[in-house]
Design a protein around this motif. Structure first.
Motif, PDB file in Angstrom:
ATOM      1  N   SER A  62      29.562   0.462  21.836  1.00 12.54           N
ATOM      2  CA  SER A  62      29.736   0.849  20.513  1.00 12.54           C
ATOM      3  C   SER A  62      29.833   2.254  20.296  1.00 12.54           C
ATOM      4  O   SER A  62      28.774   3.087  20.661  1.00 12.54           O
ATOM      5  CB  SER A  62      28.830  -0.024  19.431  1.00 12.54           C
ATOM      6  OG  SER A  62      27.432   0.477  19.919  1.00 12.54           O
ATOM      7  N   ILE A  63      31.031   2.747  19.518  1.00 13.69           N
ATOM      8  CA  ILE A  63      31.117   4.121  19.058  1.00 13.69           C
ATOM      9  C   ILE A  63      31.129   4.398  17.678  1.00 13.69           C
ATOM     10  O   ILE A  63      31.875   3.712  17.075  1.00 13.69           O
ATOM     11  CB  ILE A  63      32.264   4.655  20.009  1.00 13.69           C
ATOM     12  CG1 ILE A  63      32.215   4.382  21.458  1.00 13.69           C
ATOM     13  CG2 ILE A  63      32.684   6.094  19.528  1.00 13.69           C
ATOM     14  CD1 ILE A  63      33.654   4.697  22.278  1.00 13.69           C
ATOM     15  N   LEU A  64      30.512   5.416  17.217  1.00 15.61           N
ATOM     16  CA  LEU A  64      30.499   5.519  16.011  1.00 15.61           C
ATOM     17  C   LEU A  64      31.139   7.013  15.874  1.00 15.61           C
ATOM     18  O   LEU A  64      30.561   8.059  16.409  1.00 15.61           O
ATOM     19  CB  LEU A  64      29.152   5.686  15.306  1.00 15.61           C
ATOM     20  CG  LEU A  64      28.714   5.857  13.807  1.00 15.61           C
ATOM     21  CD1 LEU A  64      27.637   5.230  13.070  1.00 15.61           C
ATOM     22  CD2 LEU A  64      28.848   7.532  13.445  1.00 15.61           C
ATOM     23  N   SER A 110      33.898  -0.970  20.994  1.00 12.54           N
ATOM     24  CA  SER A 110      34.113  -0.939  19.396  1.00 12.54           C
ATOM     25  C   SER A 110      33.943   0.327  19.015  1.00 12.54           C
ATOM     26  O   SER A 110      33.021   0.996  19.460  1.00 12.54           O
ATOM     27  CB  SER A 110      33.398  -2.233  18.638  1.00 12.54           C
ATOM     28  OG  SER A 110      31.963  -1.776  18.556  1.00 12.54           O
ATOM     29  N   THR A 140      33.482   2.246  15.075  1.00 12.74           N
ATOM     30  CA  THR A 140      33.338   2.504  13.631  1.00 12.74           C
ATOM     31  C   THR A 140      33.376   3.803  13.273  1.00 12.74           C
ATOM     32  O   THR A 140      32.719   4.818  13.868  1.00 12.74           O
ATOM     33  CB  THR A 140      31.898   1.849  13.315  1.00 12.74           C
ATOM     34  OG1 THR A 140      31.610   0.441  13.651  1.00 12.74           O
ATOM     35  CG2 THR A 140      31.555   1.893  11.700  1.00 12.74           C
ATOM     36  N   ARG A 142      22.418   5.506  10.628  1.00 12.31           N
ATOM     37  CA  ARG A 142      23.447   4.544  10.918  1.00 12.31           C
ATOM     38  C   ARG A 142      23.695   4.726  12.577  1.00 12.31           C
ATOM     39  O   ARG A 142      24.180   3.562  13.021  1.00 12.31           O
ATOM     40  CB  ARG A 142      24.866   4.801  10.300  1.00 12.31           C
ATOM     41  CG  ARG A 142      24.904   4.289   8.722  1.00 12.31           C
ATOM     42  CD  ARG A 142      24.990   2.786   8.612  1.00 12.31           C
ATOM     43  NE  ARG A 142      26.188   2.405   9.399  1.00 12.31           N
ATOM     44  CZ  ARG A 142      27.263   2.126   8.779  1.00 12.31           C
ATOM     45  NH1 ARG A 142      27.506   2.794   7.748  1.00 12.31           N
ATOM     46  NH2 ARG A 142      28.228   1.982   9.521  1.00 12.31           N
ATOM     47  N   ALA A 143      23.669   5.848  12.962  1.00 13.25           N
ATOM     48  CA  ALA A 143      23.828   5.973  14.242  1.00 13.25           C
ATOM     49  C   ALA A 143      22.893   5.425  15.429  1.00 13.25           C
ATOM     50  O   ALA A 143      22.977   5.427  16.662  1.00 13.25           O
ATOM     51  CB  ALA A 143      23.801   7.622  14.562  1.00 13.25           C
ATOM     52  N   TYR A 185      22.490   2.491  15.600  1.00  6.89           N
ATOM     53  CA  TYR A 185      22.818   1.134  15.968  1.00  6.89           C
ATOM     54  C   TYR A 185      24.350   1.431  17.055  1.00  6.89           C
ATOM     55  O   TYR A 185      25.128   0.341  16.560  1.00  6.89           O
ATOM     56  CB  TYR A 185      23.122   0.221  14.807  1.00  6.89           C
ATOM     57  CG  TYR A 185      21.657   0.177  14.171  1.00  6.89           C
ATOM     58  CD1 TYR A 185      20.762  -0.849  14.454  1.00  6.89           C
ATOM     59  CD2 TYR A 185      21.354   1.004  12.968  1.00  6.89           C
ATOM     60  CE1 TYR A 185      19.624  -0.743  13.894  1.00  6.89           C
ATOM     61  CE2 TYR A 185      20.395   0.948  12.185  1.00  6.89           C
ATOM     62  CZ  TYR A 185      19.248   0.134  12.819  1.00  6.89           C
ATOM     63  OH  TYR A 185      18.252   0.005  12.097  1.00  6.89           O
ATOM     64  N   ALA A 186      24.414   2.628  17.242  1.00  6.15           N
ATOM     65  CA  ALA A 186      25.401   2.702  18.305  1.00  6.15           C
ATOM     66  C   ALA A 186      25.238   3.280  19.718  1.00  6.15           C
ATOM     67  O   ALA A 186      23.943   3.775  19.657  1.00  6.15           O
ATOM     68  CB  ALA A 186      26.522   3.879  17.482  1.00  6.15           C
ATOM     69  N   ASP A 187      25.968   3.016  20.561  1.00  3.10           N
ATOM     70  CA  ASP A 187      25.523   3.483  21.897  1.00  3.10           C
ATOM     71  C   ASP A 187      25.907   5.136  22.003  1.00  3.10           C
ATOM     72  O   ASP A 187      25.198   5.687  22.851  1.00  3.10           O
ATOM     73  CB  ASP A 187      26.303   2.914  23.082  1.00  3.10           C
ATOM     74  CG  ASP A 187      25.802   1.314  23.094  1.00  3.10           C
ATOM     75  OD1 ASP A 187      24.653   1.070  22.982  1.00  3.10           O
ATOM     76  OD2 ASP A 187      26.880   0.431  23.029  1.00  3.10           O
ATOM     77  N   LEU A 201      27.878   8.527  19.912  1.00  3.40           N
ATOM     78  CA  LEU A 201      28.177   9.127  18.704  1.00  3.40           C
ATOM     79  C   LEU A 201      29.560  10.302  19.072  1.00  3.40           C
ATOM     80  O   LEU A 201      29.582  10.703  19.845  1.00  3.40           O
ATOM     81  CB  LEU A 201      27.312   9.818  17.939  1.00  3.40           C
ATOM     82  CG  LEU A 201      25.870   9.290  17.663  1.00  3.40           C
ATOM     83  CD1 LEU A 201      25.024  10.299  16.938  1.00  3.40           C
ATOM     84  CD2 LEU A 201      26.309   8.041  17.079  1.00  3.40           C
ATOM     85  N   ARG A 245      20.208   9.368  19.511  1.00  4.64           N
ATOM     86  CA  ARG A 245      21.159   8.931  20.430  1.00  4.64           C
ATOM     87  C   ARG A 245      22.112  10.326  21.096  1.00  4.64           C
ATOM     88  O   ARG A 245      21.627  11.495  20.500  1.00  4.64           O
ATOM     89  CB  ARG A 245      22.203   8.055  19.453  1.00  4.64           C
ATOM     90  CG  ARG A 245      21.822   6.730  18.946  1.00  4.64           C
ATOM     91  CD  ARG A 245      21.527   5.802  20.118  1.00  4.64           C
ATOM     92  NE  ARG A 245      21.186   4.518  19.744  1.00  4.64           N
ATOM     93  CZ  ARG A 245      20.914   3.648  20.389  1.00  4.64           C
ATOM     94  NH1 ARG A 245      20.497   3.921  21.870  1.00  4.64           N
ATOM     95  NH2 ARG A 245      20.562   2.404  20.154  1.00  4.64           N
TER      96      ARG A 245
END
Length: 274
Positions: free
Chosen positions: A6-8, A34, A36, A106-107, A109-111, A113, A140
């Protein structure tokens, strides 16, 4: 981190949106991740002096500017997605806690950034210590993307600016999925005694299928930031991996305060961890 799923991506203006989205798309394709997109910009009211007369008109004008910037950024996102095939979810942040704090939450919950290099001339853009604050808040790692240079077409050559610190170790661990897919990995070091840590680092990287090329630069030079940029340019590297530490009142990057020059003059994406 063994996988990037997961990428933010943070966006705050249309000009810098495209290179961030392009790099995120390439990372997503390589790692089946994914994406976001989070739009969060500092309100223009933050930078404008409030007049004693005509205050309401000024407020409305600044709000219109902010809304136009949001629409332009959304349009840049949609055009880039259509051109590249990027599959990403668009979201927006609103709140009074500050965009760095909100994005940091929010970050979590991402792998990984994807953030942008700080632009001092970007009205409504992120503050100077934004990336550092997000890293510290989220725990992160992030890839910082230069605002004036197109991202590389691939991440085949990666350099690691190594020093025995927890920050560098966290950045290295976050970069492992990228390092495993790279055709060349270069380890750059200055100062200290490489014979003390190189066998341990070689064993660690080797256990993840990474066989690096070593570059011992000798004693740490005064202008280490410029030296790193020159070295990665000579090696034609696509990405740099390094750690950072500090806080907003007294920022100092991993290899010394002079390496802040590296981020102000960066010529390639930099993956870093706090």
């Amino acid at each position: 981190m063994l996988d990037i799923r997961s990428i933010l991506v943070h966006l705050d203006d249309p000009q810098s949106a495209v290179p961030r989205l392009q790099l995120a798309h390439r990372l997503a394709l390589a790692h089946d991740a994914s994406v976001t997109v989070v739009y969060a910009a500092v309100p223009s009211l933050t930078f404008a002096p409030f007049p004693e007369e005509g205050g309401a008109l000024v407020v409305n004008a600044l709000m219109d500017i902010d809304e136009q910037r949001r629409r332009d950024t959304r349009e840049a996102f949609e055009k880039t997605a259509a051109a590249t095939g990027l599959r990403a979810q668009w979201t927006e942040l609103e709140g009074a806690a500050g965009i760095a704090n909100l994005l940091g939450l929010r970050a979590m919950y991402a792998d990984l950034l994807v953030l942008g290099q700080h632009q001092t001339t970007s009205a409504g853009g992120a503050p100077g210590d934004f990336a550092e604050m997000v890293l510290a808040r989220s725990g992160r790692s992030a890839v910082l993307v230069p605002f004036a240079i197109d991202p590389p077409a691939s991440l085949r050559r990666v350099a690691i600016a190594w020093k025995e610190t927890p920050e560098a170790a966290r950045a290295l661990a976050a970069a492992l999925p990228i390092l495993r897919r790279a055709s060349e990995v270069h380890v750059l070091s200055w100062g200290g005694e490489p014979t003390q840590w190189r066998p341990r680092l070689q064993h660690y990287l080797g256990s993840h299928g990474v066989d690096p090329i070593w570059h011992d630069g000798g004693p740490e030079p005064k202008y280490i930031g410029e030296i790193i940029l020159s070295t990665v340019a000579d090696l034609s590297c696509d990405m740099l991996v390094m750690g950072c530490y500090g806080h907003s009142r007294a920022r100092e990057w991993l290899l010394g305060g002079a390496t802040r020059t590296l981020l102000s003059s960066m010529t390639l994406p930099v993956l870093m961890a706090h």
